[in-house]
Design an enzyme around this catalytic site. Structure first.
Site, PDB file in Angstrom:
ATOM      1  N   ASP A  35      25.684  46.956  33.839  1.00 60.54           N
ATOM      2  CA  ASP A  35      26.588  45.957  34.403  1.00 60.54           C
ATOM      3  C   ASP A  35      27.991  46.305  33.920  1.00 60.54           C
ATOM      4  OD1 ASP A  35      27.239  43.619  35.862  1.00 60.54           O
ATOM      5  OD2 ASP A  35      27.380  42.489  33.988  1.00 60.54           O
ATOM      6  N   GLU A  60      32.258  46.615  28.910  1.00 64.25           N
ATOM      7  CA  GLU A  60      33.376  45.679  29.046  1.00 64.25           C
ATOM      8  C   GLU A  60      34.622  46.264  28.385  1.00 64.25           C
ATOM      9  OE1 GLU A  60      35.986  43.061  29.812  1.00 64.25           O
ATOM     10  OE2 GLU A  60      33.992  42.761  30.675  1.00 64.25           O
ATOM     11  N   ASN A  87      36.873  51.636  28.575  1.00 62.42           N
ATOM     12  CA  ASN A  87      37.057  51.958  29.985  1.00 62.42           C
ATOM     13  C   ASN A  87      35.844  52.751  30.458  1.00 62.42           C
ATOM     14  OD1 ASN A  87      37.755  53.605  32.293  1.00 62.42           O
ATOM     15  ND2 ASN A  87      39.891  53.078  31.951  1.00 62.42           N
ATOM     16  N   ASP A 113      37.912  42.498  38.251  1.00 61.87           N
ATOM     17  CA  ASP A 113      39.331  42.136  38.352  1.00 61.87           C
ATOM     18  C   ASP A 113      39.894  42.623  39.685  1.00 61.87           C
ATOM     19  OD1 ASP A 113      39.309  40.999  35.845  1.00 61.87           O
ATOM     20  OD2 ASP A 113      39.967  42.820  34.833  1.00 61.87           O
ATOM     21  N   LYS A 117      48.182  43.118  43.472  1.00 64.10           N
ATOM     22  CA  LYS A 117      49.355  43.886  43.887  1.00 64.10           C
ATOM     23  C   LYS A 117      48.968  45.316  44.253  1.00 64.10           C
ATOM     24  CE  LYS A 117      52.694  41.264  41.115  1.00 64.10           C
ATOM     25  NZ  LYS A 117      53.720  41.343  40.041  1.00 64.10           N
ATOM     26  N   ASP A 149      34.462  37.607  45.418  1.00 63.53           N
ATOM     27  CA  ASP A 149      34.912  36.551  46.327  1.00 63.53           C
ATOM     28  C   ASP A 149      36.294  36.872  46.890  1.00 63.53           C
ATOM     29  OD1 ASP A 149      35.742  36.192  43.621  1.00 63.53           O
ATOM     30  OD2 ASP A 149      36.544  34.227  44.146  1.00 63.53           O
TER      31      ASP A 149
END
EC number: 2.1.1.33
Length: 209
Positions: A35, A60, A87, A113, A117, A149
């Site tokens: 994940d 993470e 990363n 995330d 922009k 979403d």
């Protein structure tokens, strides 16, 4: 509110390598799910407790969340769960995938995330380089699950994966969820929030070919 962290920052060049699986899992031969962007890890804690026939690794980029997850690990009996900080590109690049090469059964990107922009789109987690690195550690037939979403982010992820010759989009009815990493259809905290607020969820599944 989720705190954005720039994955391209030099702070993430040093990573927490994934050790040999026999050092972190009680049974390293179980199917392995990753994940990527696991946040606090609550989704994986629940998954790993309810599905003892799978191993789970959460990656993470926010170190504090990984430290907190590892603290929780000390008081919980999750013998099939491991958390790695850094990363994802650097984790897979620097370890050369030695510990998990050809062992990954599936990967999930849950509500990553969005980096709205346009100048920040290069910070979005799914990029061609990462897909190439992941494909080297995935068995043929392994699956990638993407979910968000944010429609613009979904379109970006779909386009990026579809441009890779190593993955093919497959319909949901072709996936046996009873045999998947998440047979109970456990929801992340973000997914619960989105459903509660009646927002639309965009999701797709891709297979390593």
């Amino acid at each position: 509110m989720r705190q954005h962290v720039n994955p391209l920052s030099k702070n993430f060049f040093e990573i927490d390598p994934i050790p040999p699986l026999n050092q972190v899992f009680e049974n390293p031969k179980l199917p392995l799910h990753l994940d990527i962007g696991c946040a606090s890890g609550e989704f994986l804690f629940e998954l790993s407790l309810k599905n003892k026939n799978w191993n789970y690794i959460g990656i993470e980029i926010r170190e504090k969340l990984v430290l907190n997850a590892n603290l929780k690990m000390k008081s919980r009996e999750n013998k099939n769960l491991y958390f790695s900080f850094g990363n994802a590109n650097n984790i897979f690049n620097q370890t050369n995938n030695k510990s998990i090469i050809n062992l990954i059964t599936s990967i999930s990107f849950n509500f990553p995330d969005p980096w709205f922009k346009k100048k920040h789109h290069k910070r979005r987690v799914i990029q061609p380089k990462l897909l190439n690195l992941l494909s080297n550690s995935m068995k043929k037939g392994s699956l990638i699950f993407i979910k968000t979403d944010v429609r613009d982010l979904f379109d970006h992820m779909e386009l990026t994966i579809s441009e890779s010759i190593k993955f093919k989009k497959i319909p949901y009815q072709d996936v046996d969820f009873c045999e998947s990493f998440n047979p109970n259809r456990i929801q992340t905290n973000r997914e619960k929030y989105v459903i509660l607020n009646q927002l639309k969820i965009y999701e797709s599944i891709y297979k390593k070919i």
